[in-house]
Design a protein around this motif. Structure first.
Motif, PDB file in Angstrom:
ATOM      1  N   LEU A   1       0.836  -1.200   0.000  1.00 46.51           N
ATOM      2  CA  LEU A   1       0.000   0.000   0.000  1.00 46.51           C
ATOM      3  C   LEU A   1       0.873   1.254   0.000  1.00 46.51           C
ATOM      4  CD1 LEU A   1      -3.000   1.008   0.329  1.00 46.51           C
ATOM      5  CD2 LEU A   1      -2.404   1.342   2.743  1.00 46.51           C
TER       6      LEU A   1
ATOM      7  N   TYR B   1      -7.024   6.913   8.255  1.00 44.59           N
ATOM      8  CA  TYR B   1      -7.254   5.632   8.907  1.00 44.59           C
ATOM      9  C   TYR B   1      -6.345   5.531  10.120  1.00 44.59           C
ATOM     10  CZ  TYR B   1      -3.112   4.377   6.143  1.00 44.59           C
ATOM     11  OH  TYR B   1      -1.878   4.357   5.562  1.00 44.59           O
TER      12      TYR B   1
ATOM     13  N   ALA C   1      -4.174   2.938  12.218  1.00 45.84           N
ATOM     14  CA  ALA C   1      -3.590   1.604  12.209  1.00 45.84           C
ATOM     15  C   ALA C   1      -3.542   1.064  13.629  1.00 45.84           C
ATOM     16  CB  ALA C   1      -2.192   1.648  11.607  1.00 45.84           C
ATOM     17  N   ALA C   2      -3.702  -0.240  13.756  1.00 47.66           N
ATOM     18  CA  ALA C   2      -3.540  -0.898  15.054  1.00 47.66           C
ATOM     19  C   ALA C   2      -2.045  -1.025  15.294  1.00 47.66           C
ATOM     20  CB  ALA C   2      -4.200  -2.264  15.035  1.00 47.66           C
TER      21      ALA C   2
ATOM     22  N   THR D   1      -8.446  -9.826  15.522  1.00 47.00           N
ATOM     23  CA  THR D   1      -8.989 -10.416  14.306  1.00 47.00           C
ATOM     24  C   THR D   1     -10.231  -9.659  13.844  1.00 47.00           C
ATOM     25  OG1 THR D   1     -10.379 -11.981  15.486  1.00 47.00           O
ATOM     26  CG2 THR D   1      -8.132 -12.672  14.997  1.00 47.00           C
TER      27      THR D   1
ATOM     28  N   TRP E   1      -6.211 -10.443  10.355  1.00 46.45           N
ATOM     29  CA  TRP E   1      -5.873  -9.386  11.314  1.00 46.45           C
ATOM     30  C   TRP E   1      -6.430  -8.070  10.795  1.00 46.45           C
ATOM     31  CZ3 TRP E   1      -4.413 -11.407  15.647  1.00 46.45           C
ATOM     32  CH2 TRP E   1      -3.512 -12.465  15.731  1.00 46.45           C
TER      33      TRP E   1
ATOM     34  N   GLU F   1      -5.610  -4.601  10.438  1.00 45.45           N
ATOM     35  CA  GLU F   1      -4.422  -3.754  10.563  1.00 45.45           C
ATOM     36  C   GLU F   1      -4.760  -2.275  10.715  1.00 45.45           C
ATOM     37  OE1 GLU F   1      -0.583  -5.927   8.791  1.00 45.45           O
ATOM     38  OE2 GLU F   1      -1.637  -4.726   7.329  1.00 45.45           O
ATOM     39  N   ALA F   2      -5.855  -1.872  10.103  1.00 44.19           N
ATOM     40  CA  ALA F   2      -6.213  -0.444  10.190  1.00 44.19           C
ATOM     41  C   ALA F   2      -7.687  -0.282   9.860  1.00 44.19           C
ATOM     42  CB  ALA F   2      -5.367   0.378   9.223  1.00 44.19           C
TER      43      ALA F   2
ATOM     44  N   PHE G   1      -8.223  -2.199   6.470  1.00 45.64           N
ATOM     45  CA  PHE G   1      -7.080  -2.909   5.898  1.00 45.64           C
ATOM     46  C   PHE G   1      -6.827  -4.153   6.747  1.00 45.64           C
ATOM     47  CE2 PHE G   1      -6.215   1.456   4.414  1.00 45.64           C
ATOM     48  CZ  PHE G   1      -6.115   1.199   3.054  1.00 45.64           C
TER      49      PHE G   1
ATOM     50  N   ARG H   1      -5.131  -8.369   6.996  1.00 45.32           N
ATOM     51  CA  ARG H   1      -4.051  -9.230   6.513  1.00 45.32           C
ATOM     52  C   ARG H   1      -4.249 -10.636   7.077  1.00 45.32           C
ATOM     53  NH1 ARG H   1       0.801  -7.594   4.181  1.00 45.32           N
ATOM     54  NH2 ARG H   1       0.307  -5.501   4.933  1.00 45.32           N
TER      55      ARG H   1
ATOM     56  N   LYS I   1       5.198   8.109  -0.545  1.00 48.75           N
ATOM     57  CA  LYS I   1       5.853   7.652   0.676  1.00 48.75           C
ATOM     58  C   LYS I   1       6.796   8.745   1.172  1.00 48.75           C
ATOM     59  CE  LYS I   1       4.200   3.505   1.449  1.00 48.75           C
ATOM     60  NZ  LYS I   1       3.184   3.415   2.518  1.00 48.75           N
TER      61      LYS I   1
ATOM     62  N   THR J   1      -2.800 -16.437  18.325  1.00 46.49           N
ATOM     63  CA  THR J   1      -3.837 -16.662  17.317  1.00 46.49           C
ATOM     64  C   THR J   1      -4.907 -15.579  17.320  1.00 46.49           C
ATOM     65  OG1 THR J   1      -4.980 -18.088  18.879  1.00 46.49           O
ATOM     66  CG2 THR J   1      -3.523 -19.151  17.291  1.00 46.49           C
ATOM     67  N   ASP J   2      -5.208 -15.029  18.495  1.00 47.16           N
ATOM     68  CA  ASP J   2      -6.323 -14.078  18.640  1.00 47.16           C
ATOM     69  C   ASP J   2      -5.878 -12.634  18.663  1.00 47.16           C
ATOM     70  OD1 ASP J   2      -8.982 -14.907  18.817  1.00 47.16           O
ATOM     71  OD2 ASP J   2      -8.498 -16.054  20.629  1.00 47.16           O
ATOM     72  N   THR J   3      -4.707 -12.422  19.251  1.00 48.56           N
ATOM     73  CA  THR J   3      -4.220 -11.067  19.484  1.00 48.56           C
ATOM     74  C   THR J   3      -2.717 -11.057  19.245  1.00 48.56           C
ATOM     75  OG1 THR J   3      -5.847 -10.894  21.259  1.00 48.56           O
ATOM     76  CG2 THR J   3      -4.163  -9.190  21.172  1.00 48.56           C
TER      77      THR J   3
ATOM     78  N   TRP K   1       5.883  -7.634  15.529  1.00 50.30           N
ATOM     79  CA  TRP K   1       4.814  -8.427  16.154  1.00 50.30           C
ATOM     80  C   TRP K   1       5.403  -9.754  16.619  1.00 50.30           C
ATOM     81  CZ3 TRP K   1       0.861  -5.522  17.099  1.00 50.30           C
ATOM     82  CH2 TRP K   1       0.356  -4.600  16.178  1.00 50.30           C
TER      83      TRP K   1
ATOM     84  N   ASP L   1       3.279   0.931  12.690  1.00 49.20           N
ATOM     85  CA  ASP L   1       3.585   1.325  11.311  1.00 49.20           C
ATOM     86  C   ASP L   1       2.337   2.002  10.759  1.00 49.20           C
ATOM     87  OD1 ASP L   1       4.637   1.536   8.788  1.00 49.20           O
ATOM     88  OD2 ASP L   1       4.295  -0.565   8.260  1.00 49.20           O
ATOM     89  N   PRO L   2       2.045   3.195  11.233  1.00 52.09           N
ATOM     90  CA  PRO L   2       0.721   3.797  10.979  1.00 52.09           C
ATOM     91  C   PRO L   2       0.462   4.107   9.513  1.00 52.09           C
ATOM     92  CG  PRO L   2       2.203   5.372  12.018  1.00 52.09           C
ATOM     93  CD  PRO L   2       2.892   4.045  12.071  1.00 52.09           C
ATOM     94  N   GLU L   3       1.488   4.102   8.684  1.00 57.05           N
ATOM     95  CA  GLU L   3       1.252   4.413   7.273  1.00 57.05           C
ATOM     96  C   GLU L   3       1.730   3.311   6.341  1.00 57.05           C
ATOM     97  OE1 GLU L   3       2.954   8.519   7.357  1.00 57.05           O
ATOM     98  OE2 GLU L   3       0.897   8.991   6.731  1.00 57.05           O
ATOM     99  N   PHE L   4       1.827   2.117   6.852  1.00 55.54           N
ATOM    100  CA  PHE L   4       2.231   0.958   6.030  1.00 55.54           C
ATOM    101  C   PHE L   4       3.556   1.228   5.299  1.00 55.54           C
ATOM    102  CE2 PHE L   4      -2.279   0.379   6.709  1.00 55.54           C
ATOM    103  CZ  PHE L   4      -2.403  -0.983   6.928  1.00 55.54           C
TER     104      PHE L   4
ATOM    105  N   ARG M   1       6.203  -6.582   5.541  1.00 56.69           N
ATOM    106  CA  ARG M   1       5.831  -7.563   6.569  1.00 56.69           C
ATOM    107  C   ARG M   1       6.770  -8.753   6.420  1.00 56.69           C
ATOM    108  NH1 ARG M   1       3.419  -2.989   7.557  1.00 56.69           N
ATOM    109  NH2 ARG M   1       1.453  -3.166   8.690  1.00 56.69           N
TER     110      ARG M   1
END
Lengths: 743, 743
Positions: free
Chosen positions: A565, A572, A574-575, A581, A592, A594-595, A629, A631, B454, B576-578, B592, B636-639, B643
Motif C-alpha cells: 500500500l 485511517y 492503524a492498530a 482479528t 488481522w 491492521e487499520a 485494511f 491481513r 511515501k 492466534t487471537d491477538t 509483532w 507502522d501507521p502508514e504501512f 511484513r
C-alpha cells in the motif's frame, strides 16, 4: 452397450504391441525420421540419462508406509514414471536393457503386491495399497500399463501370466469393484480409476475391464451422503451413471469448462486423454475423439485459455498457485492435441514454451514441426465458458485487453457451479491479472502439494476454515456468513446464473451474473467490465456489485490486492500496539485488522505498488462505511497461511445497496532507475447518478475533467431493449443491459 | 597547492571544447568509426528518439515547488539528463538542432535562476534553489556543465557571458561558499558539490572555482555539532580538510571500500569519476587516476564485488533493495574503467549485462570491443575489505562458494565503521545470499526513493525507529538496546576490529571480528564461515557468536530469514487471537510476536522455503532459551514497512555466552512439477564441546552420522599459534584461530 463392446473387442484383438499410447506406427516414424526434431532428440537423451541412472542405482520397491513427501511414496511415484519412460525407450531405441529393467521391476511389484493389505496410513476415503490413496495407485497403473504394453512382446508368456495374475488384474479389481466409492464417481479421481482399469484392460485384452472402465459398476451400493476427504460428495444428486463415457458427458460443460477449475482440469486431463488415445488406437470405430462434439479437444483449448499471460492457471477453487501450462500433463495434452486434433500451429508455440515433448509419436511430430518453423503465436482471447453438463449452471468469463507496451489487463469473473469437493464459496468473485501475474488475487488453496512438512502435502485445515470461505475472495459477504452458509450440499444444489456477457464491444468487455440462493435474505447481482478509450492510457476494470434485500444487513466487499500500500485518500488508524482479528468465524478469524478508516468524501481511493507498477482503486462509498485494511495470518498456529493484505469496504445497516469500484494500472518504477513514471492514478472520482433494482447509472471522471458514463439495466438482458431513466433532472437513454458512453 | 593550480591552469587554457567528458578525440573516433559497435549505435538511436521527443514537446523550466516525485522536481531532473544527452548528440551527429535546444533551455534557466530564493520546501540542512536540496542542484550542474562544454563553441560570446553571469557562476557560488555545510564535508553530498563546482569551472576556465573544488573552502566556520537530515555529522572529528582531493583521501579505505556501503558508493561514484575524468582530460599532469595508489580504480572493483549473483548491491546501511550494477552510475563507472583503466575484458561482460553504454568515447570503445568478442566472464570472488581511510577501522568480508548446478552460497559479514549519516547499528551483522538473491536479509532502508506517496521519497520515520536499529539486523542485541545506544556520535567514535580473515581455505572461508564498544557491559566476538566437504551436498554457513560479560544480560539473536516457515523441531504457541509487540523501543516496537516456543532439546531447528529452495537452520540452544517468531509491521501507521518474518533466540540472565548456528540450503521444489527434492535438512545437530573466553570447540553431525568439528581460538589470531584444550576427557589440538576437521 454390448454392441460397442463387441466392436471394441474386434479391434482389440487385432492389435499388436505397442498400441496403447506409443504405437508401432509411431515407433516406425521416429526410427525412420529424416527430418530434424531437436527437441525430441533432447528429450530422448535426457530420458536416457535419467533411466540409465535409475538402472545403475538398482530397483527399489519398498514396502508402502509413507504419506506424500515421504520416501516410499516418492519412490513408488518415481517408479511409475521411470517404468513408462523405460518402456518407451525400449521401443524407440530397441535396446533390451530397458525392457529388462521394466520386466524386473514389474516382477518385484508382482512379488510385493499380493502381500499388501491397505496402506497403513488409513487417512483416505479410499485408501490405496501402494500409496495412501487409491488415486495414486491408479496413477501408477495408468503409467505402468503403458510400460507393460511396450515390453509385452519382450516378456515370456509365463512372465505375463504372473504379472497379470498377481499384479495387474488384482490391482484393477481393487481400484474398481473393491472401491466403488473411488471408481464410480463423476470426479477426477474416478477418471484416473477408469483410465487405469481400462488401459490395463486394453493391454491385457481383458474386455471385462474395458467394459467396466467405459460404463462403470452397475450397482455400487453407494450412499448419497458419503463424503470424500475434501468434503465433496461421492455421488451427485440424481446422477447414477458412472464410467469413462459418463465422465465425458458430465465432467465438462458443452464449452469444455471443468467445474473444479483449471488446476484440476490439468490434472484430470491426463487420464482423459491417455485413455481416449488408447481407445482411439485400439478401436477407431468408437470415435472417442469426436465424442460429444469433440469435448476433449474443447477442454484442451479451455485449459490453455484459463491462464494468465505467463501461462499460469487462474487459481480458482482449490488450486496451487504457479501451476501452469508448463506442467507435464499439459505437455501431453498439447502434443496429443497437435498430432490428433488437426495440427494447430498455435499449439507449437505453447510446446516451445514448455520446452519438452512426449516421448512418443505425438511428441516427435511436435518437435519435428517446431523445427520446420510451423509455430504460430498462441494468444489468449477473451472467452466466456458456460458451466454444467448442459451449459445451464452459470459460467466463467475471462476479460482481457492489451495495454500499451505489450502488456495485458485481464479480469476473471467466476459464476460457475460449485466445484464439488474442491469448490470455494466464491460466487460472483473476480480476480485481476496483468502481464506479470496477479494484481487482485484469488487466494487459491491452503496447501503445499507434496510438501511433507505441511500436513503431509495434503489440504491444510486452513483450506476449509479460510481459503474456501467467501471472505477469502473478492466478493460480497453478507453478515459475515459465507455463501450457502459454507455448506457444500446447498452450494451444489444451486449455482449463479449468467445474466449477460459481451466480450466484443469496441470499448468494453463485460460479464454480469446473478446469485439468488447464496443468502436467503439477499440477492446478488454483479457486473464487471474492462473499459478502454483513446484518451485513457490504460484500460480500466470496473466492478458494480448490487445487492437487493428487504432487511438490513452488513455487507463486506474485500479486495485482495497484491502489493504494498502506498497511499489512501482517507484517514485511517492503524492498530499499532495490538492486532485483533476481523471476526471469529467463516474465515474472518484468520484476518488481522491492521487499520480502520472512514471515508473523507464520496470516494475512497487507494494506490498500491506491485511488480514494478502502480495500481489505483477508486470506490464509491457512503459516509458511514468502514474502510478496513486486513491481513491473513490470525489463528494460524502452524504458519500455514501467507501474510497477504486486503482492503475491505464494510457497510452496515443497509438493505439494497450498490458498490462501484474502478481499478486502473498505471506507470512504472524500478529500483535501478529510481525514477517513478506516472505514479498517480488518473481516475479522480466515481459518482452514482441513479440506482434501483432495475437500473444503475454512474459516471467517473479523470484528473483532466473528462467524464465517462456507464448505464446498466439490471433486470432485462435483452440486447435490443431500450431504456430511459430520469435522474438529476435529465433523461438518460440507452439500449441493452450495458452501455458505456465516452466523453 | 599553487603549483598544482598553475600547472592545471596551463593545461586548462590550452584545451578546446569539448574536453570535459566527451573529448574532441572521442568525437573524432566515433565519427570515423569503421568497426561495428552495435550497442553504441543503439544508444545513439535511443537517445535521439528520447531527445527528439523532448524537443518536440518543448522546453519546460517551471518555478521550483515540489519535493522528489512531484512535477517540478522530476521535470528539472529530466532536464539535466536531457541537456547532457542533447549536448553529446550535437557533438556526435553535428546536428545543430541539439545545440539550439541546449542553448534555449540554458537561456530559460538563466532567466529563471536570478529570480529564485531558496526552494520553498525548506526541509533540508542545505536547501537548494532548483530542487529541495543542494545535492540535486549539484547533480544538475554536473550534467549541465557537460552540456555547456559541448555547445560552448556553438554559443555566441554574449550568450556565454549571460549564462555564466546569471546561471553558472552564481550556482557554483551558491553550492560552495553560500552552503559550506553542504560543500565542505567528507560525504557524498560534497563530492557532488565539488564535482559540480569544479566541472563548471573547467568549462568556464575559472581557476578559482577549480581550486575551490579541489581543496575546499579554507574557513567554513562550521560547528562540530551540526547534523544533516540523516542524523549524520557535518564534520568528522579532527578532520578539517575538505574538497575533492581530501575526499579521495578520506572517503575510501585503502581497499576502495566506502563506509556508507555500495548503494551510496554507486551514487557517489558518478561525481568522483566524472570530475576525475574531466581533470584527466584537462590536466593529465595531475595524474588524478593514479592518485592514492589508483584509489578510483579500486573503488570501482570494490563496487562490482559488493553484489549478489544477480549483480544487486548488498543492502548494508541505508540502501534501497534491488539497486544493481545495471544502474546508470555503474554504466558510467564500467565504461570509464574499461577505457581508462586498462581494458579489462571482464568489465565488458558487465557492460553486456547492463545493456547500454555511455554516449561518449568510453562507451564507444566498450561497445566496439564487445562486438569484437573481447568480453570475459566477471566472476565475483570472496573478498575482504578493510574500512577507514587508513584501513584500520574494521572491515567487511564477502564469503562465496559455488553450489552444485551453478548456484552460489554467499555470506556478507559487516564489521566496518559506522556509515556516517547512513550507517546502521548493525555491528558484526551478517546477511546470506544464494544465486537468486536474499536468503537471510539485511532490511535495507525504510524508504521508497522518489516515490512521492511515501514521504516525498525521502527516508521514512521507520528508517530511524526500525531499519537502523540493531534488532533489524542479524546480530546480537543486549538488553533490548541498540549498539552504541543508537547514538551516531558514539558509533562514529568507535568501530569493530578485524580479528581474523581467511578466504583461501580448502574447505572453508572464515571471517571473525570483535566489537568492544557497542555495549559498555558486554564484548562481542563473532566468527562466520562457509564450510564445504565432499560428503556435503551443499556448502554450509556457520555462525559462532560469543558475548563476554561479567553481568547478567538478556541476549536476542535474530535471523531475518526470507521465505515461508515450513517446520520447527520444537513446540511453539502462536498468537492466534491477538498480536502484541516484541517490545516498546529500539525497533522492538515494530515487531509483532507471532509465536513463542521452548527448545525440546539442545538444538532448535527450523526449515523454510523460498524461491524454489529449502533452507534449514540448526542452532545450539539452552533449555531456558525462548524461541520467538516475529514479523515487522507493528507501530507502522502508514504501512511503510514490509511484513517480513524473523526467528529469534532469546537468552535471559546470562553472562558470557555463545550462540552457534548452521544454515544449509537444500533441495528444490516448483509448483509446476510439484515434486519436492531433498526437502529435509542434512544437519541433524550441533554440539558444544568446550567454550571459554579463549576457546570454543563444537561439532555437528549429519543425518548419516558423520561428524565435523570446528575449533576456534577467540583471543589469539596468530595463524601459527598451537592450541591444546582438554574437554570431555580428550585433548583437542589445533593450530591457528580457526580449524575445521572433516570426518
Amino acid at each position: 452397450m454390448l454392441t460397442i463392446l463387441l466392436s471394441l473387442g474386434s479391434g482389440l484383438f487385432a492389435q499388436n504391441h505397442p498400441g496403447l499410447i506409443l504405437t508401432r506406427e509411431g515407433v516406425r516414424e521416429v526410427r525412420a525420421a529424416q527430418a530434424a526434431a531437436p527437441l525430441f532428440e533432447a528429450v530422448v537423451a535426457q530420458t536416457r540419462a535419467e533411466v540409465d541412472a535409475e538402472i545403475k542405482a538398482g530397483i527399489a520397491v519398498p514396502i508402502p508406509k509413507d504419506m506424500a513427501g515421504g520416501y516410499t511414496h516418492e519412490r513408488h511415484k518415481k517408479n511409475f514414471f521411470i517404468l513408462q519412460k523405460a518402456g518407451n525407450l525400449y521401443q524407440l531405441t530397441g535396446e533390451e536393457k530397458y525392457a529388462v529393467f521394466v520386466r524386473d521391476m514389474f516382477l518385484a511389484y508382482a512379488d510385493l503386491y499380493p502381500t499388501l493389505g491397505l496402506h497403513p496410513t488409513m487417512k483416505s476415503y479410499a485408501t490405496g495399497k501402494i500409496f495412501w490413496q487409491c488415486l495414486n495407485d491408479a496413477n501408477w497403473l495408468v503409467y505402468a500399463s503403458q510400460a507393460y504394453d511396450c515390453v509385452y512382446d519382450f516378456l515370456t508368456e509365463k512372465e505375463r501370466r504372473k504379472l497379470e495374475k498377481d499384479l495387474f488384474r488384482p490391482m484393477a479389481d481393487f481400484l474398481s469393484v473393491e472401491n466403488p466409492q473411488f471408481f464410480n464417481r463423476i470426479h477426477n479421481h474416478s477418471t484416473w480409476g477408469c483410465a487405469a482399469v481400462g488401459m490395463i484392460g486394453l493391454v491385457m485384452r481383458d474386455t471385462q475391464l474395458v467394459h467396466r472402465a467405459l460404463y462403470g459398476l452397475r450397482n455400487d451400493g453407494l450412499d448419497d451422503s458419503m463424503l470424500d476427504n475434501d468434503g465433496g460428495f461421492i455421488k451427485t444428486d440424481g446422477v447414477r451413471r458412472a464410467g469413462f463415457l459418463a465422465q465425458l458427458d458430465l465432467s465438462f460443460s458443452p464449452d469444455g469448462y471443468f467445474t473444479e477449475g483449471p488446476y484440476y482440469l490439468r490434472y484430470a486431463m491426463t487420464p482423459f486423454l491417455l485413455f481416449a488415445k488408447a481407445l482411439s488406437n485400439h478401436e477407431p470405430d468408437l470415435k472417442i475423439y469426436a465424442y460429444r462434439d469433440s469435448i476433449l479437444k474443447k477442454s484442451i483449448y479451455s485449459l490453455l485459455n484459463l491462464t494468465d499471460a505467463q501461462g499460469r492457471f487462474f487459481p480458482v477453487n482449490d488450486a496451487q498457485k504457479g501451476m501452469s501450462w508448463r506442467a507435464r500433463e499439459v505437455v501431453a495434452a498439447v502434443d496429443i492435441a497437435y498430432a490428433d486434433f488437426g495440427n494447430d500451429g498455435r499449439l507449437l508455440s505453447v510446446a516451445e514454451k514448455q520446452g519438452r515433448v512426449l516421448l512418443d509419436g505425438t511428441g516427435f511430430r511436435v518437435a519435428r514441426d517446431l523445427a520446420k518453423g510451423l509455430a504460430r503465436p498462441f494468444v489468449q482471447k477473451p472467452v466466456f465458458f458456460r458451466d454444467g453438463p448442459d451449459g445451464d449452471k452459470g459460467g466463467l468469463s475471462v476479460l482481457r485487453m492489451p495495454t500499451p507496451g505489450g502488456g495485458e489487463w485481464c479480469a476473471v469473473m467466476k459464476y460457475s457451479a460449485h466445484g464439488m469437493g474442491h469448490g470455494h464459496f466464491d460466487k460472483l468473485s473476480y480476480s485481476i491479472y496483468d502481464e506479470t501475474g496477479e494484481v487482485v488475487q484469488d487466494y487459491g488453496a491452503a496447501r503445499w502439494v507434496n510438501i511433507d512438512q505441511k500436513g503431509g502435502g495434503r489440504y491444510l485445515p486452513e483450506n476449509k476454515t479460510f481459503a474456501k470461505q467467501s471472505i477469502a475472495h473478492n466478493t460480497l459477504v453478507v453478515n459475515e456468513m459465507s455463501h450457502y452458509d459454507g455448506k457444500v450440499k446447498d452450494a451444489e444444489a444451486h449455482h449463479p446464473d449468467v445474466y449477460f456477457t459481451d466480450l466484443t464491444g469496441k470499448n468494453y468487455q463485460v460479464a454480469a451474473a446473478d446469485e439468488k440462493h447464496a443468502y436467503p435474505q439477499a440477492a446478488l447481482h454483479r457486473t464487471v467490465a474492462l473499459l478502454k478509450d483513446e484518451t485513457l492510457k490504460n484500460p480500466l476494470f470496473v466492478d458494480v456489485f448490487r445487492v437487493a434485500s428487504g432487511v438490513e444487513n452488513q455487507y463486506d466487499l474485500p479486495v485482495w490486492f497484491q502489493g504494498h500500500l502506498l497511499s489512501a485518500n482517507f484517514e485511517y488508524a492503524a492498530a499499532t500496539d495490538t492486532l485483533t482479528t476481523l471476526g471469529t468465524k467463516n474465515g474472518y478469524q484468520h484476518i488481522w485488522r491492521e487499520a480502520t478508516g472512514k471515508p473523507a468524501a464520496d470516494n475512497a481511493q487507494i494506490t498500491w505498488f506491485n511488480n514494478g507498477k502502480f495500481f489505483s482503486l477508486t470506490s464509491l462509498v457512503s459516509p458511514s462505511d468502514e474502510l478496513v485494511f486486513g491481513r491473513t495470518g490470525a489463528h494460524d498456529p502452524e504458519f500455514n497461511l501467507r501474510r497477504d493484505p486486503c482492503f475491505l469496504i464494510r457497510r452496515k445497516g443497509a438493505k439494497s445497496s450498490v458498490f462501484i469500484s474502478i481499478l486502473e494500472p498505471h506507470g512504472a518504477y524500478n529500483p535501478v532507475a529510481e525514477i517513478p513514471e506516472d505514479p498517480f492514478g488518473h481516475i479522480e472520482s466515481v459518482r452514482l447518478i441513479f440506482d434501483s433494482d432495475a437500473y444503475t447509472i454512474f459516471d467517473f471522471r479523470n484528473i483532466n475533467g473528462r467524464v465517462w458514463t456507464v448505464f446498466l439495466a439490471n433486470q432485462n438482458a435483452d440486447k435490443s431493449a431500450r431504456h430511459a431513466v430520469r435522474a438529476e433532472g435529465k433523461m438518460y437513454e440507452w439500449t441493452g443491459p450495458f452501455a458505456f458512453r465516452t466523453p
